[in-house]
Design a protein around this motif. Structure first.
Motif, short mmCIF file in Angstrom:
data_model
loop_
_atom_site.label_atom_id
_atom_site.label_comp_id
_atom_site.label_asym_id
_atom_site.label_seq_id
_atom_site.Cartn_x
_atom_site.Cartn_y
_atom_site.Cartn_z
N HIS A 149 0.84 -1.20 0.00
CA HIS A 149 0.00 0.00 0.00
C HIS A 149 0.88 1.25 0.00
O HIS A 149 1.71 1.44 0.90
CB HIS A 149 -0.92 0.01 1.22
N VAL A 150 0.68 2.10 -1.01
CA VAL A 150 1.46 3.33 -1.14
C VAL A 150 0.53 4.45 -1.58
O VAL A 150 -0.23 4.30 -2.56
CB VAL A 150 2.60 3.18 -2.18
N VAL A 151 0.55 5.56 -0.87
CA VAL A 151 -0.20 6.76 -1.24
C VAL A 151 0.80 7.81 -1.70
O VAL A 151 1.74 8.14 -0.98
CB VAL A 151 -1.04 7.29 -0.07
N VAL A 152 0.58 8.33 -2.91
CA VAL A 152 1.51 9.29 -3.50
C VAL A 152 0.78 10.57 -3.86
O VAL A 152 -0.27 10.52 -4.53
CB VAL A 152 2.19 8.72 -4.76
N ALA A 153 1.32 11.70 -3.42
CA ALA A 153 0.82 13.00 -3.85
C ALA A 153 1.68 13.46 -5.03
O ALA A 153 2.87 13.72 -4.86
CB ALA A 153 0.89 14.00 -2.71
N ALA B 108 -4.83 3.09 9.17
CA ALA B 108 -5.94 2.39 8.50
C ALA B 108 -5.48 1.46 7.39
O ALA B 108 -6.09 0.41 7.16
CB ALA B 108 -6.93 3.42 7.95
N LEU B 109 -4.42 1.85 6.67
CA LEU B 109 -4.02 1.11 5.48
C LEU B 109 -2.66 0.45 5.61
O LEU B 109 -2.33 -0.42 4.80
CB LEU B 109 -3.99 2.05 4.27
N LEU C 173 -5.18 3.77 -7.99
CA LEU C 173 -6.51 4.39 -7.86
C LEU C 173 -6.31 5.89 -7.83
O LEU C 173 -5.63 6.43 -6.95
CB LEU C 173 -7.20 3.91 -6.59
N LEU C 174 -6.89 6.59 -8.80
CA LEU C 174 -6.73 8.04 -8.91
C LEU C 174 -7.69 8.77 -7.98
O LEU C 174 -8.87 8.41 -7.90
CB LEU C 174 -6.97 8.47 -10.36
N TYR C 175 -7.17 9.79 -7.29
CA TYR C 175 -8.05 10.72 -6.57
C TYR C 175 -7.68 12.13 -7.01
O TYR C 175 -6.59 12.62 -6.73
CB TYR C 175 -7.88 10.61 -5.05
N SER D 296 -11.19 1.30 -0.29
CA SER D 296 -10.67 0.79 -1.56
C SER D 296 -9.33 0.07 -1.35
O SER D 296 -8.39 0.23 -2.14
CB SER D 296 -10.49 1.94 -2.56
N LYS D 297 -9.25 -0.71 -0.29
CA LYS D 297 -7.99 -1.40 0.01
C LYS D 297 -7.64 -2.44 -1.04
O LYS D 297 -6.47 -2.80 -1.20
CB LYS D 297 -8.07 -2.06 1.39
N GLU D 298 -8.64 -2.94 -1.74
CA GLU D 298 -8.42 -3.91 -2.80
C GLU D 298 -8.96 -3.34 -4.12
O GLU D 298 -9.92 -2.57 -4.12
CB GLU D 298 -9.10 -5.23 -2.49
N PRO D 299 -8.35 -3.68 -5.25
CA PRO D 299 -8.86 -3.21 -6.55
C PRO D 299 -10.32 -3.60 -6.74
O PRO D 299 -10.74 -4.70 -6.37
CB PRO D 299 -7.96 -3.92 -7.56
#
Length: 322
Positions: A58-62, A88-89, A124-126, A142-145
């Motif tokens: 799990h990776v969140v990128v800005a 959470a993730l 996953l785009l935000y 949305s932890k899983e596709p």
């Protein structure tokens, strides 16, 4: 206490307090430096980011631009959520500035700030409002596709598209491995699935691997193509706008403005073979070039034969006249 002790006592008192004051000073000093250290997200190069996405679940990128107010607002929002995202993730939370990879995940607006949540490498785009609660809710749910991968063997069984039965509505993207635009839409399509998953199913079919027969069944001749299946009818997405709000709105409302087509039943092996040959002849250039060239050669040969025959007749008449 004698007079000497009374004179020296303030100094002893000050000396006794000195370590505590010094300790407080150190705490303030290091505490301030710690705050400064945690006031920004860790910046990663493209190579570092690729390696992180490959190795971490799990990776969140800005994705941001340098010296940009909107980018700073995005970073502030993600930064304030970092602890929640980690809890959470179990996610890494980083940023990429002026990254060449931005076009891979937000092809329609690569120069605007946006966030991407990678789940086992699937993006996953935000790119919505910078609402911290909404961002956290979107990623946490949305932890899983969410996009289902369909093929010729399972398409009708899972969708029941021809009968309009009990599996619900389906919004399907037909794509190909060699289609660059299709690959760049993966993060967008996952965002559509995340937005709609409480209402309908979102899937995709690879026309170049094991979904070719399904593509022929629905007369899909270009990539990407988007078709919405509902209650035995299909609706083709007609717009060039491939952003999340437009695609999601089509599956919930706009499809009513598109032409409804009856869902064709699965093709028999013979019909599928016939359709495959017809498509091959229609969309492959060289058979037509060969056919056209052959026709021209035949016409020229026939013309030469006729010309030669006329020449012989003229020669015979000349001989008789002599």
């Amino acid at each position: 206490m004698n007079s000497t002790e009374m004179i020296l006592s303030p100094y002893f008192f000050s000396l006794q307090r000195l370590p505590s004051v010094f300790l407080v000073f150190l705490l303030v000093l290091f505490g301030a430096s710690g705050v400064k250290k945690e006031s920004t997200l860790e910046t990663m190069s493209d190579d570092e980011l690729v390696n992180l996405v490959r190795t971490e679940k799990h990776v969140v990128v800005a994705f941001a631009q340098r010296d940009n107010d909107a980018s700073e607002k995005l970073e502030d929002a993600i930064l304030s959520l970092r602890e929640d995202l980690v809890d959470a993730l179990g996610a890494w939370v980083v940023k990429a500035e002026n990254s060449a990879m931005a076009r891979l995940y937000n092809p329609k607006a690569p120069n605007t700030p946006f966030a991407v949540y990678f789940r086992h490498g699937v993006p996953l785009l935000y790119d919505g409002e910078l609402d911290e609660d909404l961002i956290l809710h979107t990623f946490s749910n949305s932890k899983e596709p969410a996009v289902r991968e369909l093929n010729d063997d399972v398409f009708e069984h899972l969708t029941q598209a021809a009968t309009g039965a009990t599996t619900g509505d389906w919004f399907v993207m037909f794509y190909g491995t060699s289609c660059v635009d299709c690959q760049r839409l993966q993060a967008t399509w996952e965002a559509v699935a995340a937005r709609l998953k409480a209402r309908l199913n979102v899937a995709r079919v690879n026309l170049e691997l094991n979904g070719a027969a399904t593509g022929r069944r629905f007369r899909v001749h270009k990539m990407p193509t988007f078709i919405f299946f509902r209650q035995g009818k299909l609706y083709r997405y007609p717009l060039d706008k491939l952003d999340v709000p437009s695609l999601a709105s089509f599956a919930t409302e706009w499809y009513r403005n598109a032409r409804a087509e009856p869902v064709p039943t699965p093709l028999s092996p013979f019909d599928d073979l016939t359709q495959a040959i017809a498509d091959w002849l229609r969309y492959t250039e060289w058979p037509w070039m060969v056919a056209t060239g052959g026709s021209l050669v035949a016409i020229i040969a026939l013309w030469a034969f006729c010309l030669r025959g006329r020449k012989k007749k003229v020669e015979k008449k000349q001989k008789k006249a002599k």
